[in-house]
Motif scaffolding. Structure first.
Motif, PDB file in Angstrom:
ATOM      1  N   PHE A  49      36.060  38.762  53.521  1.00 13.64           N
ATOM      2  CA  PHE A  49      37.571  38.502  53.092  1.00 13.64           C
ATOM      3  C   PHE A  49      37.586  37.217  53.084  1.00 13.64           C
ATOM      4  O   PHE A  49      38.491  37.132  51.788  1.00 13.64           O
ATOM      5  CB  PHE A  49      37.902  39.551  53.617  1.00 13.64           C
ATOM      6  N   GLU A  50      37.855  35.934  53.479  1.00 12.15           N
ATOM      7  CA  GLU A  50      38.602  35.237  53.449  1.00 12.15           C
ATOM      8  C   GLU A  50      37.541  33.870  52.646  1.00 12.15           C
ATOM      9  O   GLU A  50      37.815  33.114  51.912  1.00 12.15           O
ATOM     10  CB  GLU A  50      38.273  33.907  55.374  1.00 12.15           C
ATOM     11  N   LEU A  51      35.699  34.045  52.664  1.00 15.79           N
ATOM     12  CA  LEU A  51      35.738  33.964  51.121  1.00 15.79           C
ATOM     13  C   LEU A  51      36.072  34.080  49.907  1.00 15.79           C
ATOM     14  O   LEU A  51      35.946  33.527  49.494  1.00 15.79           O
ATOM     15  CB  LEU A  51      33.709  33.585  51.287  1.00 15.79           C
ATOM     16  N   GLY A  52      36.236  35.314  50.074  1.00 13.04           N
ATOM     17  CA  GLY A  52      36.750  35.627  48.563  1.00 13.04           C
ATOM     18  C   GLY A  52      38.041  35.357  48.772  1.00 13.04           C
ATOM     19  O   GLY A  52      38.865  34.834  47.750  1.00 13.04           O
ATOM     20  N   VAL A 104      39.337  32.541  45.458  1.00  9.98           N
ATOM     21  CA  VAL A 104      41.044  33.568  44.406  1.00  9.98           C
ATOM     22  C   VAL A 104      41.277  31.676  43.993  1.00  9.98           C
ATOM     23  O   VAL A 104      41.839  31.641  43.397  1.00  9.98           O
ATOM     24  CB  VAL A 104      40.982  34.433  45.012  1.00  9.98           C
ATOM     25  N   GLU A 105      41.962  31.956  45.256  1.00  4.55           N
ATOM     26  CA  GLU A 105      43.150  30.557  45.634  1.00  4.55           C
ATOM     27  C   GLU A 105      42.290  29.370  45.057  1.00  4.55           C
ATOM     28  O   GLU A 105      43.648  28.992  43.923  1.00  4.55           O
ATOM     29  CB  GLU A 105      43.128  30.047  47.022  1.00  4.55           C
ATOM     30  N   LEU A 106      41.481  28.832  44.873  1.00  4.46           N
ATOM     31  CA  LEU A 106      40.733  27.753  44.191  1.00  4.46           C
ATOM     32  C   LEU A 106      40.830  27.791  43.133  1.00  4.46           C
ATOM     33  O   LEU A 106      40.994  27.066  42.285  1.00  4.46           O
ATOM     34  CB  LEU A 106      39.214  27.461  44.705  1.00  4.46           C
ATOM     35  N   LEU A 107      40.536  28.836  42.538  1.00  9.81           N
ATOM     36  CA  LEU A 107      40.180  29.159  41.054  1.00  9.81           C
ATOM     37  C   LEU A 107      41.651  29.380  40.405  1.00  9.81           C
ATOM     38  O   LEU A 107      41.923  28.632  39.081  1.00  9.81           O
ATOM     39  CB  LEU A 107      39.199  30.535  40.585  1.00  9.81           C
ATOM     40  N   LEU A 108      42.485  29.956  41.096  1.00  6.40           N
ATOM     41  CA  LEU A 108      43.359  29.561  40.435  1.00  6.40           C
ATOM     42  C   LEU A 108      44.441  28.765  40.532  1.00  6.40           C
ATOM     43  O   LEU A 108      45.482  28.767  40.154  1.00  6.40           O
ATOM     44  CB  LEU A 108      44.055  31.346  40.612  1.00  6.40           C
ATOM     45  N   ARG A 159      33.466  19.826  49.501  1.00  5.28           N
ATOM     46  CA  ARG A 159      33.716  21.309  49.875  1.00  5.28           C
ATOM     47  C   ARG A 159      35.228  20.928  50.373  1.00  5.28           C
ATOM     48  O   ARG A 159      35.638  21.359  50.445  1.00  5.28           O
ATOM     49  CB  ARG A 159      32.488  20.302  51.024  1.00  5.28           C
ATOM     50  N   HIS A 160      34.545  22.967  50.294  1.00  4.68           N
ATOM     51  CA  HIS A 160      35.924  23.982  51.135  1.00  4.68           C
ATOM     52  C   HIS A 160      35.023  24.271  51.966  1.00  4.68           C
ATOM     53  O   HIS A 160      34.572  25.988  51.963  1.00  4.68           O
ATOM     54  CB  HIS A 160      36.522  24.454  50.507  1.00  4.68           C
TER      55      HIS A 160
END
Length: 108
Positions: free
Chosen positions: A72-75, A79-83, A91-92
């Protein structure tokens, strides 16, 4: 090739290892079966570590040491990074705790 067949072939070829690192808990299950058929004891003869920390990890005997994957945290982070148009490059990291159980021992 399933993990069971791969580990079985590896051991039948006379290869020896003190530890196996499996990509997930289901593959570790196959490795457990092949090791047992070869007369190896986990963790006395062979340590096994995997990724997922699924329910299977605690059900196996001996219980499997596994790196917990926070899906869940990876997803959420992806999404946060993509948006985020101002997202920093590089690296994150997301914490992935090791669940130490009985499948790891000192090298034989």
């Amino acid at each position: 090739m399933p993990a069971y067949a791969a580990v079985r072939a590896f051991l039948r070829a006379g290869s020896r290892a003190s530890a196996l690192l499996c990509l997930n808990d289901r593959l570790a299950f196959g490795a457990y079966q092949a090791a047992q058929e070869a007369g190896l004891r986990i963790p006395e003869d062979l340590s096994v570590v995997a990724f997922d920390d699924s329910d299977l990890a605690s059900w196996l005997r001996p219980a499997l040491t596994s790196v917990a994957l926070p899906h869940f945290e990876l997803g959420r982070r992806a999404v946060e990074l993509l948006l985020d148009p101002t997202r920093p490059m590089g690296r994150h990291l997301v914490e992935m705790p090791l669940r130490s159980r009985a499948s790891v021992g000192p090298p034989a």
